[in-house]
Design a protein around this motif. Structure first.
Motif, PDB file in Angstrom:
ATOM      1  N   PHE A  53       0.854  -1.187   0.000  1.00 18.50           N
ATOM      2  CA  PHE A  53       0.000   0.000   0.000  1.00 18.50           C
ATOM      3  C   PHE A  53       0.892   1.241   0.000  1.00 18.50           C
ATOM      4  CE2 PHE A  53       1.051  -0.634   4.393  1.00 18.50           C
ATOM      5  CZ  PHE A  53       0.979   0.597   5.030  1.00 18.50           C
ATOM      6  N   CYS A 113       5.866   2.524  -1.479  1.00 18.54           N
ATOM      7  CA  CYS A 113       5.157   1.249  -1.388  1.00 18.54           C
ATOM      8  C   CYS A 113       5.597   0.518  -0.121  1.00 18.54           C
ATOM      9  CB  CYS A 113       5.453   0.394  -2.622  1.00 18.54           C
ATOM     10  SG  CYS A 113       4.753   1.080  -4.150  1.00 18.54           S
ATOM     11  N   CYS A 143       1.814  -4.753   3.204  1.00 15.65           N
ATOM     12  CA  CYS A 143       0.647  -4.903   4.084  1.00 15.65           C
ATOM     13  C   CYS A 143       1.056  -5.698   5.330  1.00 15.65           C
ATOM     14  CB  CYS A 143      -0.461  -5.668   3.362  1.00 15.65           C
ATOM     15  SG  CYS A 143      -1.215  -4.778   1.975  1.00 15.65           S
ATOM     16  N   SER A 187      -3.785  -6.371  -0.542  1.00 19.60           N
ATOM     17  CA  SER A 187      -4.095  -5.243  -1.406  1.00 19.60           C
ATOM     18  C   SER A 187      -3.807  -5.655  -2.838  1.00 19.60           C
ATOM     19  CB  SER A 187      -3.246  -4.018  -1.029  1.00 19.60           C
ATOM     20  OG  SER A 187      -3.569  -2.907  -1.850  1.00 19.60           O
ATOM     21  N   ALA A 225      -1.304   0.199  -6.980  1.00 17.84           N
ATOM     22  CA  ALA A 225      -1.480   1.485  -6.292  1.00 17.84           C
ATOM     23  C   ALA A 225      -0.383   2.445  -6.740  1.00 17.84           C
ATOM     24  CB  ALA A 225      -1.451   1.283  -4.782  1.00 17.84           C
ATOM     25  N   ASN A 239      -2.140   8.401   0.210  1.00 14.22           N
ATOM     26  CA  ASN A 239      -1.969   7.132   0.925  1.00 14.22           C
ATOM     27  C   ASN A 239      -3.135   6.188   0.624  1.00 14.22           C
ATOM     28  OD1 ASN A 239       0.350   8.085   2.086  1.00 14.22           O
ATOM     29  ND2 ASN A 239      -0.569   8.570   4.064  1.00 14.22           N
ATOM     30  N   THR A 240      -2.830   4.881   0.576  1.00 12.02           N
ATOM     31  CA  THR A 240      -3.874   3.854   0.404  1.00 12.02           C
ATOM     32  C   THR A 240      -3.789   2.904   1.602  1.00 12.02           C
ATOM     33  OG1 THR A 240      -2.398   2.445  -0.895  1.00 12.02           O
ATOM     34  CG2 THR A 240      -3.736   4.035  -2.118  1.00 12.02           C
ATOM     35  N   GLY A 241      -4.554   1.841   1.571  1.00 13.59           N
ATOM     36  CA  GLY A 241      -4.536   0.900   2.681  1.00 13.59           C
ATOM     37  C   GLY A 241      -4.720  -0.524   2.213  1.00 13.59           C
ATOM     38  N   CYS A 242      -4.519  -1.451   3.125  1.00 10.19           N
ATOM     39  CA  CYS A 242      -4.750  -2.871   2.855  1.00 10.19           C
ATOM     40  C   CYS A 242      -6.086  -3.283   3.495  1.00 10.19           C
ATOM     41  CB  CYS A 242      -3.625  -3.715   3.441  1.00 10.19           C
ATOM     42  SG  CYS A 242      -2.013  -3.358   2.677  1.00 10.19           S
ATOM     43  N   THR A 243      -6.643  -4.368   3.005  1.00 14.56           N
ATOM     44  CA  THR A 243      -7.918  -4.885   3.523  1.00 14.56           C
ATOM     45  C   THR A 243      -7.652  -6.096   4.417  1.00 14.56           C
ATOM     46  OG1 THR A 243      -9.030  -4.158   1.504  1.00 14.56           O
ATOM     47  CG2 THR A 243     -10.174  -5.792   2.875  1.00 14.56           C
TER      48      THR A 243
END
Length: 271
Positions: free
Chosen positions: A202, A208, A211, A217, A221, A227-231
């Motif tokens: 992420f 980068c 996670c 993820s 990206a 910023n992004t995130g992981c699930t």
């Protein structure tokens, strides 16, 4: 009758006697000594002559004098010739400096030979037609090119790693993007490439980042963006968490599902 006395060349009559002309003066022959007193004519020097011991003498090389010095008088001198700006002395003559060289005014042409100074170009200048010219955009040159010599050239500026060309200047890539070294700053604009994160990474602060275990993820990206995130991985029915992974319950065991794989290990219940 008595014979008349006639004076010789360079004699004049004084008190009825022929008398030699003084130094630096002359007279034609024939003055009558029985007559009135006569006089000699002063000798006047020509252009570029001066008086030395009552004689007209040529000026030395590199010096001049106006006409009219009286050779019957005191000694005179010639004037030294002083060269103008961008002239030097060669064989007692003022000579124009060669292209790409200069000299201050005042060299004495009656003295020894002198020389002009080569023009040395400054930083980021090059020689063109014996003149210092500024380097073009995106190029550079060290100081010291000799303008009196052959034409020279500026070198293209090559950008470093993670730099791109913008308006002929090497510019640092934006966070989250990269570029190999070697872009030519004298050419067109170039661009840095965004970094795309791999699967299970992420974006955090344009980098980068893996996670945490038990989350995922998709790839792709864009690290130049926000910023992004992981699930988090949520285990299904009859699954439990073991080392951040969902694994099946054992025989005669069950689980209602919903365990979060990012957390600690969980256990199934016996049915």
């Amino acid at each position: 009758t008595c014979d008349t006395t006639r004076c010789a060349v360079d004699e004049y009559v004084m008190s009825n006697a022929c008398t030699a002309c003084g130094a630096g003066s002359t007279n034609v022959a024939g003055d009558d000594a029985s007559g009135v007193d006569t006089a000699c004519d002063a000798t006047f020097c020509a252009v570029d002559e001066y008086v030395s011991s009552n004689a007209c003498t040529a000026c030395g090389a590199g010096s001049t004098n106006a006409a009219g010095d009286d050779a019957s008088g005191i000694d005179t001198t010639c004037d030294a010739t002083f060269c103008a700006v961008d002239e030097y002395v060669s064989s007692n003559a003022c000579t124009g400096c060669g292209a790409g060289s200069t000299n201050a005014a005042g060299d004495d042409a009656s003295g020894p030979d002198t020389a002009c100074d080569p023009t040395l170009c400054a930083v980021d200048e090059y020689v063109f037609a014996n003149a210092c010219a500024p380097c073009g955009p995106g190029t550079a040159n060290t100081a010291g090119d000799d303008a009196s010599g052959v034409d020279t050239a500026c070198d293209p500026i090559l950008c470093a790693v993670d730099e791109s060309v913008s308006n002929n200047t090497c510019t640092t890539c934006a966070p989250g993007s990269t570029n190999p070294a070697g872009d030519d700053a004298s050419g067109p604009d170039t661009f840095c490439a965004p970094t795309f994160c791999a699967a299970n990474e992420f974006v955090f602060s344009n980098a980068c980042t893996p996670c945490i275990p038990g989350s995922t993820s998709p790839p792709g990206a864009d690290a130049t963006g926000p910023n992004t995130g992981c699930t988090d991985t949520i285990c299904g029915v009859d699954q439990r968490v073991q080392n951040n992974t969902c694994v099946p319950c054992g025989p005669s065991e069950f689980s209602p599902g919903g365990d979060n794989a990012t957390g600690p290990d969980t256990f199934c219940q016996f049915g």
